[in-house]
Each structure stands twice: as C-alpha cells, then as structure tokens.
Design a protein around this motif. Structure first.
Motif, PDB file in Angstrom:
ATOM      1  N   ILE A  85       0.984  -1.185   0.082  1.00  0.00           N
ATOM      2  CA  ILE A  85       0.057   0.080  -0.042  1.00  0.00           C
ATOM      3  C   ILE A  85       0.986   1.195  -0.011  1.00  0.00           C
ATOM      4  CG2 ILE A  85      -1.715   1.470   1.463  1.00  0.00           C
ATOM      5  CD1 ILE A  85      -2.856  -1.461   2.219  1.00  0.00           C
ATOM      6  N   ALA A  86       1.857   1.098   0.611  1.00  0.00           N
ATOM      7  CA  ALA A  86       2.799   2.430   0.849  1.00  0.00           C
ATOM      8  C   ALA A  86       3.591   2.720  -0.513  1.00  0.00           C
ATOM      9  CB  ALA A  86       3.923   2.185   1.970  1.00  0.00           C
ATOM     10  N   LYS A  87       3.888   1.419  -1.154  1.00  0.00           N
ATOM     11  CA  LYS A  87       4.463   1.605  -2.392  1.00  0.00           C
ATOM     12  C   LYS A  87       3.674   1.800  -3.552  1.00  0.00           C
ATOM     13  CE  LYS A  87       8.252  -0.746  -4.850  1.00  0.00           C
ATOM     14  NZ  LYS A  87       8.936  -2.161  -4.814  1.00  0.00           N
ATOM     15  N   TYR A  88       2.347   1.541  -3.727  1.00  0.00           N
ATOM     16  CA  TYR A  88       1.762   1.530  -4.783  1.00  0.00           C
ATOM     17  C   TYR A  88       0.310   2.278  -4.729  1.00  0.00           C
ATOM     18  CZ  TYR A  88       4.939  -2.244  -5.971  1.00  0.00           C
ATOM     19  OH  TYR A  88       5.877  -3.146  -6.323  1.00  0.00           O
ATOM     20  N   GLY A  89      -0.140   2.376  -3.364  1.00  0.00           N
ATOM     21  CA  GLY A  89      -1.318   2.979  -2.969  1.00  0.00           C
ATOM     22  C   GLY A  89      -2.353   1.945  -2.707  1.00  0.00           C
ATOM     23  N   GLN A  90      -3.848   2.518  -2.304  1.00  0.00           N
ATOM     24  CA  GLN A  90      -4.534   1.529  -1.712  1.00  0.00           C
ATOM     25  C   GLN A  90      -5.297   0.355  -2.806  1.00  0.00           C
ATOM     26  OE1 GLN A  90      -6.193   1.577   1.275  1.00  0.00           O
ATOM     27  NE2 GLN A  90      -4.786   3.066   2.020  1.00  0.00           N
ATOM     28  N   VAL A  91      -5.120   0.694  -4.066  1.00  0.00           N
ATOM     29  CA  VAL A  91      -5.402  -0.197  -5.008  1.00  0.00           C
ATOM     30  C   VAL A  91      -4.185  -0.763  -5.683  1.00  0.00           C
ATOM     31  CG1 VAL A  91      -6.873  -0.753  -7.031  1.00  0.00           C
ATOM     32  CG2 VAL A  91      -7.637   0.903  -5.452  1.00  0.00           C
ATOM     33  N   PHE A  92      -3.957  -2.013  -5.416  1.00  0.00           N
ATOM     34  CA  PHE A  92      -2.816  -2.434  -6.262  1.00  0.00           C
ATOM     35  C   PHE A  92      -2.800  -3.918  -6.807  1.00  0.00           C
ATOM     36  CE2 PHE A  92      -2.303  -4.009  -1.843  1.00  0.00           C
ATOM     37  CZ  PHE A  92      -1.764  -5.292  -1.926  1.00  0.00           C
ATOM     38  N   LYS A  93      -1.951  -4.158  -7.723  1.00  0.00           N
ATOM     39  CA  LYS A  93      -2.214  -5.711  -8.204  1.00  0.00           C
ATOM     40  C   LYS A  93      -0.956  -6.506  -7.814  1.00  0.00           C
ATOM     41  CE  LYS A  93       0.625  -5.399 -12.705  1.00  0.00           C
ATOM     42  NZ  LYS A  93       0.968  -3.773 -12.998  1.00  0.00           N
ATOM     43  N   THR A  94      -1.254  -7.865  -7.903  1.00  0.00           N
ATOM     44  CA  THR A  94      -0.230  -8.611  -7.431  1.00  0.00           C
ATOM     45  C   THR A  94      -0.726  -9.951  -8.353  1.00  0.00           C
ATOM     46  OG1 THR A  94       0.595 -10.065  -5.730  1.00  0.00           O
ATOM     47  CG2 THR A  94      -1.458  -9.240  -5.314  1.00  0.00           C
ATOM     48  N   HIS A  95      -0.016 -11.028  -7.890  1.00  0.00           N
ATOM     49  CA  HIS A  95      -0.189 -12.451  -8.567  1.00  0.00           C
ATOM     50  C   HIS A  95      -0.234 -13.396  -7.357  1.00  0.00           C
ATOM     51  CE1 HIS A  95       0.100 -15.772 -11.236  1.00  0.00           C
ATOM     52  NE2 HIS A  95      -0.388 -14.657 -12.193  1.00  0.00           N
ATOM     53  N   LEU A  96      -1.174 -13.844  -7.075  1.00  0.00           N
ATOM     54  CA  LEU A  96      -1.329 -14.920  -5.986  1.00  0.00           C
ATOM     55  C   LEU A  96      -2.229 -16.324  -6.328  1.00  0.00           C
ATOM     56  CD1 LEU A  96      -2.684 -12.610  -3.194  1.00  0.00           C
ATOM     57  CD2 LEU A  96      -0.555 -13.671  -3.580  1.00  0.00           C
ATOM     58  N   LEU A  97      -1.555 -17.367  -5.750  1.00  0.00           N
ATOM     59  CA  LEU A  97      -2.146 -18.851  -5.770  1.00  0.00           C
ATOM     60  C   LEU A  97      -2.462 -18.825  -7.501  1.00  0.00           C
ATOM     61  CD1 LEU A  97      -4.315 -18.625  -2.833  1.00  0.00           C
ATOM     62  CD2 LEU A  97      -2.062 -19.303  -3.053  1.00  0.00           C
ATOM     63  N   LEU A  98      -1.575 -18.682  -8.231  1.00  0.00           N
ATOM     64  CA  LEU A  98      -1.690 -18.906  -9.966  1.00  0.00           C
ATOM     65  C   LEU A  98      -2.722 -17.882 -10.685  1.00  0.00           C
ATOM     66  CD1 LEU A  98      -2.028 -22.705  -9.664  1.00  0.00           C
ATOM     67  CD2 LEU A  98      -0.009 -21.357  -9.667  1.00  0.00           C
ATOM     68  N   SER A  99      -2.966 -16.760  -9.947  1.00  0.00           N
ATOM     69  CA  SER A  99      -3.799 -15.651 -10.697  1.00  0.00           C
ATOM     70  C   SER A  99      -3.327 -14.388 -10.371  1.00  0.00           C
ATOM     71  CB  SER A  99      -5.338 -16.155 -10.565  1.00  0.00           C
ATOM     72  OG  SER A  99      -6.029 -15.067 -10.695  1.00  0.00           O
ATOM     73  N   PRO A 100      -3.666 -13.501 -11.593  1.00  0.00           N
ATOM     74  CA  PRO A 100      -3.467 -12.036 -11.174  1.00  0.00           C
ATOM     75  C   PRO A 100      -4.441 -11.672 -10.197  1.00  0.00           C
ATOM     76  CG  PRO A 100      -3.486 -12.473 -13.767  1.00  0.00           C
ATOM     77  CD  PRO A 100      -3.973 -13.760 -13.025  1.00  0.00           C
ATOM     78  N   ALA A 101      -4.233 -10.625  -9.381  1.00  0.00           N
ATOM     79  CA  ALA A 101      -5.438 -10.569  -8.266  1.00  0.00           C
ATOM     80  C   ALA A 101      -4.959  -9.031  -7.903  1.00  0.00           C
ATOM     81  CB  ALA A 101      -4.992 -11.252  -7.056  1.00  0.00           C
ATOM     82  N   VAL A 102      -6.257  -8.373  -7.591  1.00  0.00           N
ATOM     83  CA  VAL A 102      -6.047  -6.865  -7.183  1.00  0.00           C
ATOM     84  C   VAL A 102      -6.844  -6.743  -5.686  1.00  0.00           C
ATOM     85  CG1 VAL A 102      -7.340  -4.616  -7.648  1.00  0.00           C
ATOM     86  CG2 VAL A 102      -6.242  -6.087  -9.417  1.00  0.00           C
TER      87      VAL A 102
END
Ligand code: HEM
Length: 499
Positions: A85-102
């Motif tokens: 959150i500190a780096k990208y803001g409240q809404v951020f993307k990642t990749h978890l458990l084999l799927s892109p996630a927000v």
C-alpha cells in the motif's frame, strides 16, 4: 558423374519446399495479425484507465510465497499489505495462487465488492478446495444456484431454525466441561474446545453422539481438512490424495446415516426437524426441489469444515484476550451472573443468548484484533474501472478481513481491547469484516455466536483461568492456532449448578 538419387527424393524435396513456403506464409500472416492485434489493443488501452500499480512477482509463482509466509506468521497486514500500500497505493495488483489479483482497499473496496456480487464478481475458491468440497456444496454454487442453496440451509442456520437447538447446545457444553475440565488444574484448551465444537456439530447436524460413527468421522475429518491447505497434487502418498480418500470414507459413513434417516422419516418414526440433516432432507428450495444425497453429503462436509476450526480458534483467542483484560472479564461475568440468576437452574434458551450483549461484543472485539478468516477471493465476471484503474476480466479480487480493523480512523486506539466499540450502532459499515459481507457473508454466524456465548456462560461462571505462557505465539494454520495448544491453569470456582 551422375549421382544416385532415390526416385522418391524429388517428390520429397518438392513437398518440403512447398511445406516450408506454406509455413513461411502462415508465420508472416500470424506475425502481421499479432502486430495488428497488439497495436489495436494499445490504441484501445490509450482510451482506458491504466492497470493498477504493483508487481506480478516471479513467473508462475507470482507473489504467492511472500503472501503465504506473511499469512503463516500471522502478519498479513504488516508484512504483505502495508509495504505494498505504501509503495503502490490503496488499489494495487499482485499475482497470488496462480492468478493475477487486485486488492481494492477498505472500506470503499469492500462496499464495492459486496454490492457487486453476482453482477461484476462471483465467489471463487481455489481448485484444490472445490475438488474436496464437491459440486453440491454451497461453496461451489454460483448465482441463482447459490441463492437456492443458501435458502435451504437458512432453514437451520437462520434465527428461526436455531432457536429450538439452544438448550441442546447448553446441555452438550455442560457435559463437555464435566468430562474434560472437571478435576483438572491444567488443560490444553485448544484440544478441548476443538472436541466440543466437533461434538456440537455432530449432535446438531446429524444427532450423532460419541460412538463408532463419531470417531470415524472425527478421524477422517482431520485428513480431509489437511488437504484443503495443499496444492492439488493427486499422487499416491500426497496429503492431497489422503484428503480425497478421507472424503470417500466420510461419504461412506454419511451415506449410511442419510439412508437410515430417510427411512425413519418415511416411516414417520422421527420428526422432520431434530437436526440439520432432517431439515436438508425435507426442505425444498424456492423452486420446490428437494436436495439429492450428493448435495446433502457435500454440504454437511462443507459445513463441518467451515464451522469447526473457525469457531474453536475464535474461542481460544477470546480466552486470551479476556485473561489479558481482567476488567472486561469482570463485565462478562457480571452479565452472565444476571442471566444465571434469572434462569434459576434452567437450561439456556435463544432469548438468553441474545441478552448476552457485552459477551458478544467482547467476542467481536477479539476477532477484530485477531481475524480468524484472513481473506477471501472473488473472480471478475467482466472488466470494470475502479479508483481510476482498469481491472481486467478473469483477474481475481482478494479482500482482507483485517485491512481496516487496525485503522485509527474507524477504531480509535486500535491496539486496545475495547468491546464497547461494538455497542450502539457499532463500527461504520464495511470496516469490520470478521464474518465477511454481502450475499456470501458467513452463513453460520448465529450458530457460531450461540456456541460461543453458551461456552463462555458456563466457563466464566464456573472457572478461573490463566495462561501458562501469556506470550504463547499464534500461527495461522490456516486459522489462528496457539503453537502450544493454549496451555491454561484452571481453577474451579464452585460446584456447577448442573453437576
Ligand atoms: C467464529 C467463527 C466463524 C468465522 C470467523 C467465519 C467467517 C466467515 C467468513 C469471513 C466468511 C465469508 C467468506 C467469503 O466471503 O468468501 C464465511 C462464510 C461462510 N461460513 Fe463462516 N465463519 C465462522 C463460523 C461458521 C460456522 C459455525 C459455519 C457453519 C456451521 C459457517 C459456515 C459458513 C458458510 C457456509 C459460508 C459461505 C456462505 C456463502 O458462500 O453463502 N461459518 N465465514
């Protein structure tokens, strides 16, 4: 000198040349098409909001390891969410458990997500979990089918359904204390409470008391639940394979129990509402259909999974917070004494449990500080824009129960254990999510609440307790679990009214 050539060679060469030139044409067309597609996509994207900031981490694995590590250490907020959150803001993307996630942020993101269930998003459980839960389970149902399944289950889990079961819960709880706590000065509370919540589920779901069926189900449930936390590696010897085999064994016992019950109902030997099983057999959904045996088995197993460890882990966490906050414990005791005096020795009923307001506030406050379920996922049914970002179809949204629980804006002095926060109108909407929200919010909330207040009623009136190690660490497994089993010293205050 003429060379010797096989008569078929010219034909082969011609064939090769024509094959190569055809392939060349295909490659050129494919390349032009891809270039055109990417150009078009980038032109279209120019008119679209950008994707959220963030990183997908390593190929395939994404950021799953960092996330799982933070979950296990019970530090999702500190080690996974807050740095991003500190780096990208409240809404951020990642990749978890084999799927892109927000991650959308809280409470606005929670509100958005829960009000768009069935429309923009739908519940989405990982494949390893759905394989074990089965297609008939409420967890596997989507849209209209989910609404129908929930309607039937609410005949038991709704306040009207549960009311008649409260005295039975109280009786089982008293018997548990007599068997496991009486005469002891130390106890591993984690094990004891786990046994109690399982006994309550066995009794109220299927009227099964301790005996061969009880022990068989208890034994196989352990391996079954362990599989939920594994990758779906279905090979001999894997924990996942053992869970699948346990599911078959559990089904064997459930088949027998359901078959007997159907016969008893048909022959009029039994009322149609002595437990969850009878209600599932005899309650049609809104379209008039009765559940099949497969659906009943899938749902009973799912409910044992969803309702057992969640409630027992919550109770252990509450014992810790009440021990560390004696002034709150005194308030709970005061409330329970008043109820006990008014009961004059009778078993608790539904109205009594709803009068236990401060006790319920203390439970909710413990779950604020230590969320039991950490997070959940939703699958995106269509692309949409949120907070100035485009979120593509097929990505997943992951929401975290505790994301706003420690915010001083919604919970002043967030680290302080203060049950009174839940008095009056309680915290602002969508800031407190211990039981989720929207159409998929916890189906078992009233069941869990009743089990827990009944347990605390008996405990605080009859026992004093202290933690042998007040700093006993908690690991997420996947729910908060005291590493040493919550080792308590206990002292019986008086002989119970019921013993
Ligand atoms: C303190 C104990 C409990 C906690 C903290 C808890 C928490 C939750 C949470 C956060 C969700 C939402 C998951 C999501 O949105 O993806 C949920 C859903 C659910 N819970 Fe619980 N739960 C508890 C006890 C129970 C019990 C006792 C049962 C039943 C015996 C139960 C059955 C369910 C079911 C069936 C769902 C899915 C509902 C749906 O999809 O419509 N839970 N629970």
């Amino acid at each position: 000198m003429g060379s010797w050539v096989h008569p078929n060679c010219d034909i082969d060469n011609m064939f090769c040349v024509s094959l190569l030139s055809s392939m060349g044409i295909v490659i050129v067309i494919f390349t032009i098409f891809c270039g055109w597609y990417l150009l078009l996509k980038s032109l279209l994207r120019k008119n679209k909001a950008p994707l959220p900031l963030g990183t997908f981490g390593l190929p395939f694995i994404g950021e799953s390891f960092a996330f799982i590590r933070a979950c296990k250490a019970n530090k999702v907020l500190e080690e996974f969410l807050n740095p991003r959150i500190a780096k990208y803001g409240q809404v951020f993307k990642t990749h978890l458990l084999l799927s892109p996630a927000v991650s959308l942020g809280a409470p606005e993101g929670n509100k958005f997500l829960f009000s768009n269930e069935y429309k923009l998003v739908q519940a989405s459980w990982p494949r390893n979990v759905t394989r074990l839960l089965g297609g008939g389970s409420i967890f596997s149902k989507k849209g209209e089918e989910h609404k129908q399944a929930r309607h039937v289950l609410m005949a038991f889990f709704g306040p009207n359904g549960l009311q008649s079961f409260v005295p039975r819960m109280h009786k089982t709880t008293i018997a548990h204390f007599a068997q496991f706590w009486e005469g002891k000065d130390e106890i591993m509370a984690g094990n004891s409470i786990k046994h109690l919540t399982f006994s309550l589920a066995m009794d109220l779901f299927m009227s099964i008391k301790e005996g061969p069926d009880f022990y068989s189900l208890q034994h196989h449930m352990k391996a079954y639940v362990a599989g939920m936390r594994q990758l779906p590696l279905n090979f001999p010897g894997t924990i996942y394979r053992k869970a699948i085999i346990s599911r078959e064994n559990l089904f064997g016992t459930l088949d027998k129990v359901i078959c007997c019950r159907r016969k008893d109902i048909e022959e009029g030997k039994i009322s149609t509402c002595p437990d969850l099983l009878s209600i599932l057999i005899s309650t049609p959904n809104q379209e008039g259909h009765l559940a099949t045996n497969e659906e009943i088995k899938d749902n009973i197993l799912s409910l044992l999974w969803a309702g057992h460890d969640t409630t027992n882990c919550t109770l252990t966490v509450i014992l810790k917070y009440l021990f560390l906050n004696p002034h709150c414990l005194q308030e709970v005791i005061k409330e329970q004494k008043e109820i006990e005096v008014a009961k004059a020795g009778a078993l608790l009923n539904w109205d009594d449990t709803r009068k236990m307001k401060y006790t319920w506030q203390a439970i909710q406050e413990a779950m604020r500080l230590q969320p039991i379920v950490q997070m959940s996922f939703r699958e995106l049914l269509q692309e949409f824009e949120y907070g100035g970002f485009t979120i593509p179809k097929g990505w997943r949204l992951f929401w975290q129960v505790g994301r706003s629980h420690m915010s001083p804006e919604f919970f002043p002095n967030p680290k302080t254990f203060d049950p009174s926060r839940f008095g009056g109108t309680g915290p602002p909407p969508f800031t407190y999510l211990a039981f989720g929200g929207g159409p998929h919010s916890c189906l078992g909330i009233e069941f869990a609440r009743t089990e827990m207040v009944v347990f605390l009623h008996h405990l605080v009136l009859n026992y004093e307790w202290s933690m042998v190690d007040p700093n006993e660490p908690i690991a997420m497994d996947p729910f908060p679990t005291f590493r040493k089993g919550l080792h308590l010293k206990i002292h019986k205050k008086r002989s119970s009214n019921f013993l």
